[in-house]
Write an enzyme that holds these catalytic residues in place. Structure first.
Site, PDB file in Angstrom:
ATOM      1  N   ASP A 187      47.740 -39.222  -1.798  1.00  7.45           N
ATOM      2  CA  ASP A 187      48.304 -38.252  -0.919  1.00  7.45           C
ATOM      3  C   ASP A 187      46.871 -37.733  -0.156  1.00  7.45           C
ATOM      4  OD1 ASP A 187      49.674 -36.419   0.378  1.00  7.45           O
ATOM      5  OD2 ASP A 187      49.812 -35.103  -1.254  1.00  7.45           O
ATOM      6  N   SER A 208       0.834  -1.254  -0.064  1.00  4.11           N
ATOM      7  CA  SER A 208      -0.034   0.186  -0.039  1.00  4.11           C
ATOM      8  C   SER A 208       0.742   1.169   0.058  1.00  4.11           C
ATOM      9  CB  SER A 208      -0.903  -0.071   1.182  1.00  4.11           C
ATOM     10  OG  SER A 208      -0.061   0.048   2.340  1.00  4.11           O
ATOM     11  N   SER A 257       1.031   3.595   1.936  1.00  6.72           N
ATOM     12  CA  SER A 257       1.509   4.167   3.286  1.00  6.72           C
ATOM     13  C   SER A 257       3.022   3.354   3.548  1.00  6.72           C
ATOM     14  CB  SER A 257       0.469   3.714   4.369  1.00  6.72           C
ATOM     15  OG  SER A 257       0.330   2.202   4.291  1.00  6.72           O
ATOM     16  N   THR A 294      -5.400  -0.664   2.194  1.00  7.55           N
ATOM     17  CA  THR A 294      -4.518  -1.595   2.897  1.00  7.55           C
ATOM     18  C   THR A 294      -5.540  -2.793   3.695  1.00  7.55           C
ATOM     19  OG1 THR A 294      -2.810   0.028   3.782  1.00  7.55           O
ATOM     20  CG2 THR A 294      -2.805  -1.937   4.784  1.00  7.55           C
ATOM     21  N   HIS A 328      51.575 -36.169   2.357  1.00  7.01           N
ATOM     22  CA  HIS A 328      52.873 -35.912   2.248  1.00  7.01           C
ATOM     23  C   HIS A 328      53.056 -34.591   3.281  1.00  7.01           C
ATOM     24  CE1 HIS A 328      51.495 -32.178   0.339  1.00  7.01           C
ATOM     25  NE2 HIS A 328      52.320 -31.653   0.806  1.00  7.01           N
ATOM     26  N   SER A 371      49.255 -26.566   1.694  1.00  3.56           N
ATOM     27  CA  SER A 371      48.916 -28.048   1.325  1.00  3.56           C
ATOM     28  C   SER A 371      48.138 -28.952   2.405  1.00  3.56           C
ATOM     29  CB  SER A 371      50.535 -28.818   1.748  1.00  3.56           C
ATOM     30  OG  SER A 371      51.417 -28.469   0.400  1.00  3.56           O
TER      31      SER A 371
END
Length: 754
Positions: free
Chosen positions: A560, A267, A269, A343, A510, A685
């Site tokens: 790994d 609305s 407002s 509203t 590793h 790593s």
């Protein structure tokens, strides 16, 4: 809008009662007197140069508020609302205690300004709950929780007397009631009456008496709103265990469902600025919800005198968060609503009721299993269509919200702007023990900030790969990263790792030598700045750096992969949570895939399809603790360039077939085509190679940083000079080590796909 309407009614009323049918007098010069709007001690802005319909907005320094109101309107009669009251910035004051049972408080004053502190103590025989000290804050609310001195004599705990209220009723047996009233000039949020129930909890919500200028901070909204909303998420997740949220016991509903209705007041407002911010807040809300391992149905409703369904439960798109957000972004309220003067909140909530009725007719079997969340954003001023509470009653009736079914409906009401009707938004919101469902924010921007901050609550901590991506704290953005330090002969080796369960860190093999495996106490893991002691280190059984020396490969990185077992459990939090691994059920949830009937290959296809796949790794920089580095995984024909660059490494000059070095176990990133990729450093790593999903709100680990062709950094800081074109990084592919991971982590709460 109400003030304008009332003044117009008054004008017409005076004309008709005098017997004249003449038109109302025009506004004086078409303007209101701008000399009447100045404010003492503050600032103001005027829209449309003071012409009819103009709005004056006041602002005051922190700790003060504009009296008599935040806003003044230029009315049809050429006068400002409250024109005879001089605007002034007054000191913010918090309500004063009117009474306190079972103890005492000090200091006793007629008023308390910002910064004032109240101290509480209980008499002998009473146990204190809540906050011992409370501070008056800039939002006209006291910090902390209501202080209560309880003698534990009732079936229900003493409900207390919130500051600013009086309480009638001192017996707390089952079915007893207590009644609350606010001191003069304050409005009540919460329940005026509460009853002690058979479950020894009070009905309704603890009342809060507020001045008209009081408001909720974004942090308060985030905490209150999301703690109760999280409960709905957990209730519809059949794989969750019981969790207690703010003393509310969560009962898991097997095969449960969730509807989320977002109802926007469009609305006139609600000014355009506030409406657009509300739309943005809704987008944030939907994005947040889509981060979770659930799939609700959405409904978007905009309303003025009539409601418009932007998305309805019946639509196939209601299950697609991205499509719902797209429709919301495209929605233009000026074009959609012909009449924005009215509203009609009642009609908007009746639209919710009608969608629920349709859903009940389509699927009666599951309808009563469905949890429903309604988020209403309004300025609280309905002016047509009747009382919206009647529509709320119809919604409660169709959901049979009584006799233990209160958890199936949550209505949250967010007050927008400076014209909030606090009583109205309080009446529409749900009332539940230890929960808050109605909020009045200082401005619409506060609501967006609240939604932006609401993600990390207890129920979400074990969801894998979840990132608080908007946070300025790198450890909240990347909560699965851990730092690993191995001490050897006074020197330190540094690696990274990723949290995968409460006790295990995934990293690279590793990083460790044989002696490290035999002396795990020399390795320390740091998570969120806290040191964790290591119980054991396990390398993949097939990892053997000397395995290919007969092929002139000094060090092989095949397999790994390593796991660090911690002595003490990781307490999951916003800065420490698990990362998603492919081929697990938790990753199926993150990918929105079914938990059953999905293969590991389907995960891999979803994550690693195409010759170029966008990915990230998390680097450690001096300027910022952690920082995301963006790369592209090279596959198919793009991978050939990786093999060619690997041949240039000095240690591999005598290798007959570079594929013996760069086996299919490795994912390749780096290079300068089609774009320049970031390059890892030695300390990276063991860290994760990540695939972002859900617009970088969730992450899945597909690789472990293993080795690279060049060193482009010193002491973990990358060189500023251009990245060499032959710079490549290789990451061990997680899915190649799944059998071993499943063998160890399968008993740690991590469920792998069959």
């Amino acid at each position: 809008m109400w003030s304008l309407l009332i003044s117009q009614i008054a004008i017409f009323s005076s004309i008709f009662t005098s017997g004249s049918l003449a038109a109302p007098p025009p506004p004086v010069n078409g303007q209101c007197d701008l000399s009447k709007v100045a404010i003492i001690g503050g600032n103001f802005t005027v829209s449309d140069e003071g012409n009819r319909g103009s709005v004056v907005k006041y602002s005051c320094p922190k700790g003060k508020y504009p009296y008599p109101a935040y806003i003044r309107d230029c009315l049809y009669n050429g006068k400002w609302t409250d024109q005879n009251k001089k605007a002034i910035c007054k000191d913010v004051r918090c309500p004063r205690p009117l009474s306190f049972d079972g103890g005492d408080f000090y200091p006793k004053q007629n008023f308390y300004n910002v910064g004032a502190v109240l101290n509480f103590e209980c008499y002998d025989g009473f146990r204190i709950r809540g906050s011992v000290n409370r501070t008056c804050q800039e939002n006209a609310k006291w910090s902390g929780k209501t202080t209560i001195c309880d003698d534990l004599s009732g079936d229900c705990p003493d409900p207390g007397i919130p500051i600013g209220t009086t309480k009638a009723g001192n017996s707390y047996k089952v079915e007893n009631k207590v009644y609350y009233e606010c001191q003069g000039g304050l409005e009540m949020f919460g329940s005026k009456m509460r009853q002690c129930q058979e479950n020894h909890h009070w009905s309704g919500t603890e009342p809060s008496c507020r001045a008209w200028y009081a408001y909720d901070t974004p942090e308060e909204v985030a905490e209150s709103f999301f703690s109760t909303l999280s409960a709905n998420f957990n209730e519809v997740d059949p794989d969750k265990v019981d969790i207690d949220f703010s003393e509310r016991k969560i009962n898991i509903v097997q095969g449960g469902f969730l509807n989320i209705f977002i109802v926007l007041d469009s609305s006139k407002s609600v000014i355009k600025e506030h409406f657009e911010t509300a739309k943005g807040s809704c987008e944030v809300l939907i994005e947040k919800i889509s981060s979770f391992d659930i799939e609700p149905r959405y409904s978007l409703i905009s309303y003025t005198s009539k409601p418009i369904e932007i998305v309805a439960l019946r639509d196939d798109e209601s299950l697609q968060a991205d499509e719902v957000i797209k429709r919301l972004k495209e929605f233009n309220r000026e074009k959609a609503h012909d009449d924005r003067q009215g509203t009609n909140t009642r009609e908007a909530l009746l639209a919710v009721y009608k969608q629920l009725s349709e859903q009940e007719n389509r699927d009666k079997e599951n309808f009563m299993k469905t949890h429903n969340v309604i988020v209403l954003m309004t300025d609280g001023k309905y002016n047509m269509g009747g009382d919206p509470r009647e529509a709320v009653k119809k919604i409660r009736d169709i959901l049979d919200v009584r006799n233990g079914r209160e958890d199936f409906l949550d209505i949250y009401v967010f007050g927008l702007g400076e014209r909030i009707d606090q009583i109205e938004i309080n009446d529409l919101a749900s009332k539940k023990d230890n929960e808050v469902h109605n909020f009045h924010l200082e401005n619409a921007d506060g609501m967006k900030k609240a939604f932006d901050n609401m993600i990390d609550e207890a129920g979400a901590m074990d969801m894998c790969g979840l990132s608080k991506y908007h946070s300025e704290d790198p450890e909240e953005k990347y909560p699965w990263i851990s730092k690993i330090t191995i001490t050897r002969l006074g020197a330190e080796e540094k690696c990274k790792g990723s949290i995968v369960t409460e006790y295990y860190i995934l990293t690279a093999a590793h990083c460790f030598i044989v002696d490290d495996l035999e002396s795990p106490d020399k390795t320390k893991v740091h998570i969120n700045g806290k040191q964790k002691n290591v119980k054991s280190i396990k390398r993949h059984p097939k990892y053997d750096p000397a395995a290919k020396q007969d092929k002139n490969i000094p060090k092989s990185f095949d397999y790994d992969l390593a796991l660090i077992e911690l002595k003490d459990k990781i307490e999951f939090s916003s800065t420490a949570r698990p990362l998603c691994l492919p081929c697990t059920k938790s990753t199926s949830r993150a990918l929105k895939m079914p938990l059953e009937g999905i293969t590991c290959q389907q995960h891999i296809n979803a994550l690693l399809s195409g010759d170029l796949v966008k990915a990230q790794f998390i680097a450690e920089e001096k300027v910022r603790e952690f920082e995301a580095k963006r790369v592209q995984i090279k596959q198919g024909n793009q991978r050939n360039a990786c093999l060619e660059d690997a041949k240039l490494v000095k240690n591999f000059e005598n290798v007959a077939d570079i594929r013996d070095v760069v086996t299919d176990q490795f994912l390749c990133t780096g290079g300068i085509e089609p774009t320049v990729d970031d390059i890892t450093c030695q300390g990276d790593s063991g860290g994760p190679l990540l695939i972002p999903i859900r617009n970088e709100k969730r992450f899945i680990q597909v690789g472990v940083i293993s080795w690279g062709t060049v060193i482009h950094c010193k002491n973990s800081v990358r060189f500023t000079k251009p990245v060499p074109k032959e710079a490549r990084d290789f990451h061990y592919k997680i899915n190649d080590g799944l059998d071993w991971l499943k063998e160890i982590l399968g008993g740690e709460g991590l469920e792998f796909l069959d």
